[in-house]
Design an enzyme around this catalytic site. Structure first.
Site, short mmCIF file in Angstrom:
data_model
loop_
_atom_site.label_atom_id
_atom_site.label_comp_id
_atom_site.label_asym_id
_atom_site.label_seq_id
_atom_site.Cartn_x
_atom_site.Cartn_y
_atom_site.Cartn_z
N LYS A 5 58.90 -13.57 -71.54
CA LYS A 5 59.53 -12.62 -72.45
C LYS A 5 60.37 -13.36 -73.50
O LYS A 5 60.62 -14.57 -73.39
CB LYS A 5 60.39 -11.65 -71.63
CG LYS A 5 59.58 -10.79 -70.63
CD LYS A 5 60.52 -9.84 -69.89
CE LYS A 5 59.84 -9.13 -68.74
NZ LYS A 5 60.81 -8.31 -67.98
N TYR A 28 54.90 -0.48 -70.50
CA TYR A 28 56.00 0.02 -69.69
C TYR A 28 55.94 1.54 -69.55
O TYR A 28 56.99 2.20 -69.49
CB TYR A 28 57.34 -0.45 -70.28
CG TYR A 28 57.54 -1.95 -70.14
CD1 TYR A 28 57.59 -2.56 -68.88
CD2 TYR A 28 57.69 -2.76 -71.26
CE1 TYR A 28 57.76 -3.93 -68.75
CE2 TYR A 28 57.87 -4.14 -71.13
CZ TYR A 28 57.91 -4.71 -69.87
OH TYR A 28 58.09 -6.07 -69.72
N PHE A 71 67.30 3.07 -69.76
CA PHE A 71 67.33 1.72 -70.34
C PHE A 71 66.10 1.41 -71.20
O PHE A 71 66.01 0.34 -71.80
CB PHE A 71 67.47 0.66 -69.22
CG PHE A 71 66.36 0.69 -68.19
CD1 PHE A 71 65.13 0.08 -68.43
CD2 PHE A 71 66.54 1.35 -66.99
CE1 PHE A 71 64.12 0.10 -67.48
CE2 PHE A 71 65.52 1.39 -66.03
CZ PHE A 71 64.31 0.76 -66.29
N ARG A 130 53.94 -13.06 -57.78
CA ARG A 130 55.11 -12.18 -57.63
C ARG A 130 56.18 -12.84 -56.74
O ARG A 130 57.37 -12.69 -56.97
CB ARG A 130 54.70 -10.82 -57.05
CG ARG A 130 53.91 -9.93 -58.00
CD ARG A 130 54.75 -9.27 -59.08
NE ARG A 130 55.68 -8.29 -58.61
CZ ARG A 130 56.28 -7.39 -59.40
NH1 ARG A 130 56.00 -7.34 -60.71
NH2 ARG A 130 57.15 -6.55 -58.92
N THR A 164 62.88 -7.91 -59.41
CA THR A 164 63.23 -7.47 -60.77
C THR A 164 64.68 -7.79 -61.11
O THR A 164 64.98 -8.27 -62.21
CB THR A 164 63.00 -5.93 -60.88
OG1 THR A 164 61.70 -5.63 -60.38
CG2 THR A 164 63.12 -5.47 -62.32
N ARG A 175 63.00 -16.03 -61.46
CA ARG A 175 64.15 -15.19 -61.84
C ARG A 175 65.42 -15.69 -61.16
O ARG A 175 66.51 -15.66 -61.75
CB ARG A 175 63.85 -13.73 -61.50
CG ARG A 175 62.83 -13.12 -62.49
CD ARG A 175 62.34 -11.77 -62.02
NE ARG A 175 61.57 -11.07 -63.05
CZ ARG A 175 60.82 -9.99 -62.81
NH1 ARG A 175 60.73 -9.50 -61.58
NH2 ARG A 175 60.15 -9.42 -63.80
N ASN A 177 65.16 -10.74 -67.60
CA ASN A 177 64.74 -11.48 -66.41
C ASN A 177 63.55 -12.40 -66.68
O ASN A 177 62.80 -12.74 -65.78
CB ASN A 177 64.48 -10.51 -65.24
CG ASN A 177 63.43 -9.48 -65.57
OD1 ASN A 177 62.73 -9.60 -66.59
ND2 ASN A 177 63.27 -8.49 -64.73
N HIS A 185 57.36 -11.39 -66.86
CA HIS A 185 56.62 -10.26 -66.28
C HIS A 185 55.44 -10.82 -65.50
O HIS A 185 54.81 -11.78 -65.95
CB HIS A 185 56.09 -9.35 -67.39
CG HIS A 185 55.03 -8.40 -66.89
ND1 HIS A 185 55.35 -7.19 -66.31
CD2 HIS A 185 53.68 -8.50 -66.82
CE1 HIS A 185 54.23 -6.58 -65.93
NE2 HIS A 185 53.20 -7.37 -66.23
N GLU A 197 46.09 -4.90 -67.18
CA GLU A 197 47.02 -5.62 -68.06
C GLU A 197 46.34 -6.79 -68.76
O GLU A 197 46.64 -7.08 -69.93
CB GLU A 197 48.23 -6.10 -67.25
CG GLU A 197 49.11 -4.94 -66.79
CD GLU A 197 50.38 -5.35 -66.06
OE1 GLU A 197 51.27 -4.50 -65.92
OE2 GLU A 197 50.48 -6.52 -65.63
#
Ligand code: IDP
Ligand code: MG
Length: 152
Positions: free
Chosen positions: A9, A49, A57, A85, A91, A102, A112, A115, A126
């Protein structure tokens, strides 16, 4: 072999973390099939999303992911979706164990740094959202013998 989508990100770019994050996946033995820089549109953010657009948020999330470029990657490997993951961590990075991406690089839920797809079904959707088939490369690691046994 599983494939999964990873986004590094905007905070990962701004904070100079790309190399440190990508090396975690290389070190684990995952293969990068495709990698590019892109800037998300508001439409793409709403698709990606979709499960969060009604959350309070979401406006901040959309602004954060659309106002600056990011990196998209597809990686392939044994149990890639689940293992990635685990490497990424939960998260809320404040609760992420040390050693996870993270856990090591963020102390925030909204910033964070990364993704990763949450299931094989999500991953396939995705990957198509961010990459054309032609953007993905199939090749063999020449040192595959040293990554795992042939029956693993
Ligand atoms: P994930 O990224 O671990 O799969 P999701 O629940 O799918 O988590 O949420 C996607 C992204 O939305 C998170 O990585 C984070 O950037 C943001 N997000 C999720 N929950 C919150 C929250 O409670 N506050 C702020 N941002 C959040
Ligand atoms: Mg998610």
């Amino acid at each position: 072999m599983d494939r999964t989508l990873i986004l590094l990100k905007p905070d990962a770019i701004q904070r100079g973390l790309l190399g440190s994050i990508i090396s975690k996946f290389e070190n684990k033995g995952f293969k990068i099939m495709g990698l590019k820089m892109l800037q998300m549109s508001k439409d793409l953010s709403k698709q990606h999303y979709a499960h969060l657009v009604d959350k309070p948020f979401y406006p901040d999330l959309e602004k954060f992911v659309t106002e600056h470029p990011m990196i998209a990657m597809v990686i392939e490997g044994k149990d890639a979706v689940d293992v990635v993951r685990l490497i990424v961590g939960p998260t809320n990075a404040s609760k992420a164990p040390a050693g996870t991406i993270r856990g090591d690089f963020s102390n925030s839920t909204s910033r964070n740094v990364i993704h990763a797809s949450d299931s094989k079904e999500t991953a396939e959707k995705e990957i198509k959202r961010f990459f054309k088939d032609n953007d993905l490369f199939k090749y063999e690691f020449r040192n595959g013998y040293y990554l795992r046994a042939s029956d693993e």
